[in-house]
Design a protein around this motif. Structure first.
Motif, PDB file in Angstrom:
ATOM      1  N   ARG A   1     -30.733  50.399 -80.446  1.00  0.00           N
ATOM      2  CA  ARG A   1     -29.407  50.261 -81.048  1.00  0.00           C
ATOM      3  C   ARG A   1     -29.509  49.194 -82.127  1.00  0.00           C
ATOM      4  NH1 ARG A   1     -26.038  49.116 -75.943  1.00  0.00           N
ATOM      5  NH2 ARG A   1     -27.361  50.852 -75.307  1.00  0.00           N
ATOM      6  N   PRO A   2     -28.487  49.018 -82.961  1.00  0.00           N
ATOM      7  CA  PRO A   2     -28.609  48.041 -84.054  1.00  0.00           C
ATOM      8  C   PRO A   2     -29.042  46.658 -83.598  1.00  0.00           C
ATOM      9  CG  PRO A   2     -26.675  49.401 -84.383  1.00  0.00           C
ATOM     10  CD  PRO A   2     -27.231  49.797 -83.036  1.00  0.00           C
ATOM     11  N   SER A   3     -28.592  46.234 -82.421  1.00  0.00           N
ATOM     12  CA  SER A   3     -28.961  44.897 -81.940  1.00  0.00           C
ATOM     13  C   SER A   3     -30.361  44.864 -81.335  1.00  0.00           C
ATOM     14  CB  SER A   3     -27.943  44.428 -80.895  1.00  0.00           C
ATOM     15  OG  SER A   3     -27.917  45.327 -79.794  1.00  0.00           O
ATOM     16  N   ARG A   4     -30.892  46.029 -81.012  1.00  0.00           N
ATOM     17  CA  ARG A   4     -32.235  46.118 -80.432  1.00  0.00           C
ATOM     18  C   ARG A   4     -32.830  47.465 -80.830  1.00  0.00           C
ATOM     19  NH1 ARG A   4     -35.522  47.620 -76.245  1.00  0.00           N
ATOM     20  NH2 ARG A   4     -36.731  45.995 -75.200  1.00  0.00           N
ATOM     21  N   PRO A   5     -33.444  47.545 -81.998  1.00  0.00           N
ATOM     22  CA  PRO A   5     -33.877  48.840 -82.531  1.00  0.00           C
ATOM     23  C   PRO A   5     -35.046  49.477 -81.797  1.00  0.00           C
ATOM     24  CG  PRO A   5     -34.604  47.040 -83.954  1.00  0.00           C
ATOM     25  CD  PRO A   5     -33.690  46.430 -82.933  1.00  0.00           C
ATOM     26  N   GLN A   6     -35.790  48.730 -80.978  1.00  0.00           N
ATOM     27  CA  GLN A   6     -36.931  49.301 -80.294  1.00  0.00           C
ATOM     28  C   GLN A   6     -36.478  50.283 -79.198  1.00  0.00           C
ATOM     29  OE1 GLN A   6     -36.238  46.045 -80.316  1.00  0.00           O
ATOM     30  NE2 GLN A   6     -37.752  45.060 -81.625  1.00  0.00           N
ATOM     31  N   TRP A   7     -37.270  51.329 -79.039  1.00  0.00           N
ATOM     32  CA  TRP A   7     -37.029  52.232 -77.930  1.00  0.00           C
ATOM     33  C   TRP A   7     -37.373  51.531 -76.623  1.00  0.00           C
ATOM     34  CZ3 TRP A   7     -36.283  57.863 -77.626  1.00  0.00           C
ATOM     35  CH2 TRP A   7     -35.765  58.382 -78.820  1.00  0.00           C
ATOM     36  N   MET A   8     -36.677  51.921 -75.535  1.00  0.00           N
ATOM     37  CA  MET A   8     -36.816  51.243 -74.248  1.00  0.00           C
ATOM     38  C   MET A   8     -37.330  52.217 -73.194  1.00  0.00           C
ATOM     39  SD  MET A   8     -33.891  49.230 -72.005  1.00  0.00           S
ATOM     40  CE  MET A   8     -33.851  47.834 -73.129  1.00  0.00           C
ATOM     41  N   LEU A   9     -38.335  51.775 -72.444  1.00  0.00           N
ATOM     42  CA  LEU A   9     -38.811  52.527 -71.289  1.00  0.00           C
ATOM     43  C   LEU A   9     -37.897  52.238 -70.110  1.00  0.00           C
ATOM     44  CD1 LEU A   9     -40.884  54.263 -69.781  1.00  0.00           C
ATOM     45  CD2 LEU A   9     -42.254  52.202 -69.447  1.00  0.00           C
ATOM     46  N   HIS A  10     -37.419  53.299 -69.479  1.00  0.00           N
ATOM     47  CA  HIS A  10     -36.420  53.204 -68.416  1.00  0.00           C
ATOM     48  C   HIS A  10     -36.976  53.902 -67.180  1.00  0.00           C
ATOM     49  CE1 HIS A  10     -32.173  53.142 -66.904  1.00  0.00           C
ATOM     50  NE2 HIS A  10     -32.553  54.244 -66.289  1.00  0.00           N
ATOM     51  N   LEU A  11     -37.066  53.163 -66.066  1.00  0.00           N
ATOM     52  CA  LEU A  11     -37.612  53.696 -64.828  1.00  0.00           C
ATOM     53  C   LEU A  11     -36.597  53.456 -63.722  1.00  0.00           C
ATOM     54  CD1 LEU A  11     -40.226  54.901 -63.522  1.00  0.00           C
ATOM     55  CD2 LEU A  11     -40.980  52.544 -63.148  1.00  0.00           C
ATOM     56  N   ALA A  12     -36.199  54.523 -63.020  1.00  0.00           N
ATOM     57  CA  ALA A  12     -35.125  54.385 -62.034  1.00  0.00           C
ATOM     58  C   ALA A  12     -35.419  55.183 -60.776  1.00  0.00           C
ATOM     59  CB  ALA A  12     -33.799  54.854 -62.630  1.00  0.00           C
ATOM     60  N   TRP A  13     -35.168  54.546 -59.626  1.00  0.00           N
ATOM     61  CA  TRP A  13     -35.223  55.212 -58.324  1.00  0.00           C
ATOM     62  C   TRP A  13     -33.798  55.484 -57.875  1.00  0.00           C
ATOM     63  CZ3 TRP A  13     -38.689  51.775 -60.062  1.00  0.00           C
ATOM     64  CH2 TRP A  13     -40.046  51.984 -59.798  1.00  0.00           C
ATOM     65  N   ARG A  14     -33.497  56.730 -57.498  1.00  0.00           N
ATOM     66  CA  ARG A  14     -32.166  57.102 -57.006  1.00  0.00           C
ATOM     67  C   ARG A  14     -32.221  57.082 -55.467  1.00  0.00           C
ATOM     68  NH1 ARG A  14     -30.593  56.068 -62.076  1.00  0.00           N
ATOM     69  NH2 ARG A  14     -31.128  57.735 -63.553  1.00  0.00           N
ATOM     70  N   VAL A  15     -31.824  55.978 -54.883  1.00  0.00           N
ATOM     71  CA  VAL A  15     -32.035  55.755 -53.454  1.00  0.00           C
ATOM     72  C   VAL A  15     -30.732  55.944 -52.681  1.00  0.00           C
ATOM     73  CG1 VAL A  15     -32.837  54.109 -51.728  1.00  0.00           C
ATOM     74  CG2 VAL A  15     -33.877  54.128 -53.994  1.00  0.00           C
ATOM     75  N   PRO A  16     -30.706  56.804 -51.664  1.00  0.00           N
ATOM     76  CA  PRO A  16     -29.495  56.945 -50.853  1.00  0.00           C
ATOM     77  C   PRO A  16     -29.240  55.680 -50.032  1.00  0.00           C
ATOM     78  CG  PRO A  16     -31.046  58.770 -50.491  1.00  0.00           C
ATOM     79  CD  PRO A  16     -31.781  57.711 -51.241  1.00  0.00           C
ATOM     80  N   ILE A  17     -27.988  55.293 -49.978  1.00  0.00           N
ATOM     81  CA  ILE A  17     -27.561  54.232 -49.073  1.00  0.00           C
ATOM     82  C   ILE A  17     -26.952  54.878 -47.821  1.00  0.00           C
ATOM     83  CG2 ILE A  17     -26.104  52.198 -48.785  1.00  0.00           C
ATOM     84  CD1 ILE A  17     -28.459  51.910 -50.792  1.00  0.00           C
ATOM     85  N   THR A  18     -25.975  55.748 -48.033  1.00  0.00           N
ATOM     86  CA  THR A  18     -25.429  56.604 -46.977  1.00  0.00           C
ATOM     87  C   THR A  18     -25.381  58.020 -47.548  1.00  0.00           C
ATOM     88  OG1 THR A  18     -23.105  56.372 -47.665  1.00  0.00           O
ATOM     89  CG2 THR A  18     -23.980  54.673 -46.192  1.00  0.00           C
ATOM     90  N   ASP A  19     -24.727  58.934 -46.845  1.00  0.00           N
ATOM     91  CA  ASP A  19     -24.584  60.291 -47.368  1.00  0.00           C
ATOM     92  C   ASP A  19     -23.601  60.355 -48.525  1.00  0.00           C
ATOM     93  OD1 ASP A  19     -26.385  61.257 -45.536  1.00  0.00           O
ATOM     94  OD2 ASP A  19     -24.857  61.885 -44.095  1.00  0.00           O
ATOM     95  N   THR A  20     -22.805  59.322 -48.719  1.00  0.00           N
ATOM     96  CA  THR A  20     -21.800  59.339 -49.787  1.00  0.00           C
ATOM     97  C   THR A  20     -21.955  58.161 -50.754  1.00  0.00           C
ATOM     98  OG1 THR A  20     -20.226  58.153 -48.366  1.00  0.00           O
ATOM     99  CG2 THR A  20     -20.119  60.557 -48.377  1.00  0.00           C
ATOM    100  N   GLU A  21     -23.023  57.406 -50.627  1.00  0.00           N
ATOM    101  CA  GLU A  21     -23.287  56.280 -51.527  1.00  0.00           C
ATOM    102  C   GLU A  21     -24.765  56.263 -51.889  1.00  0.00           C
ATOM    103  OE1 GLU A  21     -21.028  52.509 -50.003  1.00  0.00           O
ATOM    104  OE2 GLU A  21     -21.671  53.685 -48.263  1.00  0.00           O
ATOM    105  N   MET A  22     -25.067  55.868 -53.118  1.00  0.00           N
ATOM    106  CA  MET A  22     -26.454  55.706 -53.510  1.00  0.00           C
ATOM    107  C   MET A  22     -26.569  54.490 -54.426  1.00  0.00           C
ATOM    108  SD  MET A  22     -26.751  56.480 -56.982  1.00  0.00           S
ATOM    109  CE  MET A  22     -28.519  56.739 -57.048  1.00  0.00           C
ATOM    110  N   CYS A  23     -27.807  54.135 -54.723  1.00  0.00           N
ATOM    111  CA  CYS A  23     -28.051  52.980 -55.575  1.00  0.00           C
ATOM    112  C   CYS A  23     -29.223  53.308 -56.488  1.00  0.00           C
ATOM    113  CB  CYS A  23     -28.376  51.771 -54.704  1.00  0.00           C
ATOM    114  SG  CYS A  23     -28.307  50.204 -55.590  1.00  0.00           S
ATOM    115  N   SER A  24     -29.072  52.983 -57.768  1.00  0.00           N
ATOM    116  CA  SER A  24     -30.178  53.099 -58.709  1.00  0.00           C
ATOM    117  C   SER A  24     -30.868  51.744 -58.804  1.00  0.00           C
ATOM    118  CB  SER A  24     -29.675  53.518 -60.094  1.00  0.00           C
ATOM    119  OG  SER A  24     -29.237  54.852 -60.092  1.00  0.00           O
TER     120      SER A  24
END
Length: 262
Positions: free
Chosen positions: A234-257
């Motif tokens: 983006r204008p404030s940070r023009p470099q591309w960013m590597l993004h790594l995320a785990w989609r982890v269940p907390i319960t059957d109706t909640e999760m956390c990245s």
């Protein structure tokens, strides 16, 4: 619903729960585990006790003391072990009972709780919560080489983890849900979506005309719940960013990245 179709329920013994537990999963941020202060955590509809020993290592053990079912996070850390608040039973990081005040020394050798293989990596605490020996720990050299500038965080979302996984396949939603961000960087061209099954999971491409910031975006979705992608600057940070995320269940109706970015 046939049993083999149930990918939404993640508690102990469920189909998806057993499958997800057969991989290393992030369970906490390293900074959350202060030396000597145990913490109760919930992952996949199951509670655990996590703590940092006095030597600095992180450990995850069962939630309850087998004596009177006292929650172990209410106890305290001694060296690299954890002592129960109620009657002082003490357990090592492997779950072996190493001390039982007022009981015979031989009895403690018959008592154990589960202790889980645990590792701290790039600001996140990972644990192997499955049965048997853990698989090799998955390292990511793409982000490891910049470990001094890695950004990490945890982002809770009130939905089932599989809904979040489905969202990872959806390149188009960026132009509506994240319109402020995409407009800011000039990512305004709707993509053609190309999805290919691979030996690690899914390769997803949002194909654009390669004009300015309207470039093809590539994402690697790695079984069972990991997304690696590159996001434009983006204008404030023009470099591309590597993004790594785990989609982890907390319960059957909640999760956390659990997210790493650089």
């Amino acid at each position: 619903m046939e049993p083999y179709e149930d990918y939404a329920h993640v508690g102990p013994g469920t189909l998806a729960g057993r499958f997800l537990r057969s991989f290393w999963q992030p369970v906490a941020l390293g900074e959350e585990l202060v030396t000597g202060r145990p913490k109760r955590i919930c992952i996949m509809n199951e509670h655990f006790t996590a703590y940092r020993g006095e030597a600095g290592g992180v450990h995850v053990v069962a939630d309850l003391c087998p004596h009177r079912q006292t929650q172990l996070f209410l106890g305290w850390v001694e060296g690299n072990d954890i002592r129960c608040f109620y009657h002082g039973w003490k357990f090592d990081p492997q779950g072996r009972c190493v001390e039982q005040p007022a009981e015979s020394a031989a009895y403690k050798d018959r008592i154990a709780i589960r202790g889980y293989p645990t590792r701290e990596y790039l600001g996140l605490v990972f644990a192997y919560l499955g049965e048997g020996e853990p698989p090799p720990f998955p390292e990511f050299p793409e982000i490891d080489v910049t470990r001094d500038s890695v950004i990490y965080n945890r982002h809770p979302v009130p939905c089932n983890f599989f809904q979040r996984v489905e969202n990872d396949m959806d390149e188009l939603h960026l132009h509506f849900v994240h319109k402020v961000s995409t407009d800011e960087v000039g990512l305004v061209e709707f993509p053609d979506i190309d999805v290919t099954e691979t030996d690690y999971g899914i390769l997803r491409k949002g194909i654009r005309k390669e004009a300015g910031h309207n470039v093809t975006r590539t994402a690697f979705w790695m079984m069972p719940n990991v997304l690696m992608t590159f996001t434009p600057g983006r204008p404030s940070r023009p470099q591309w960013m590597l993004h790594l995320a785990w989609r982890v269940p907390i319960t059957d109706t909640e999760m956390c990245s659990f997210i790493l970015a650089t």
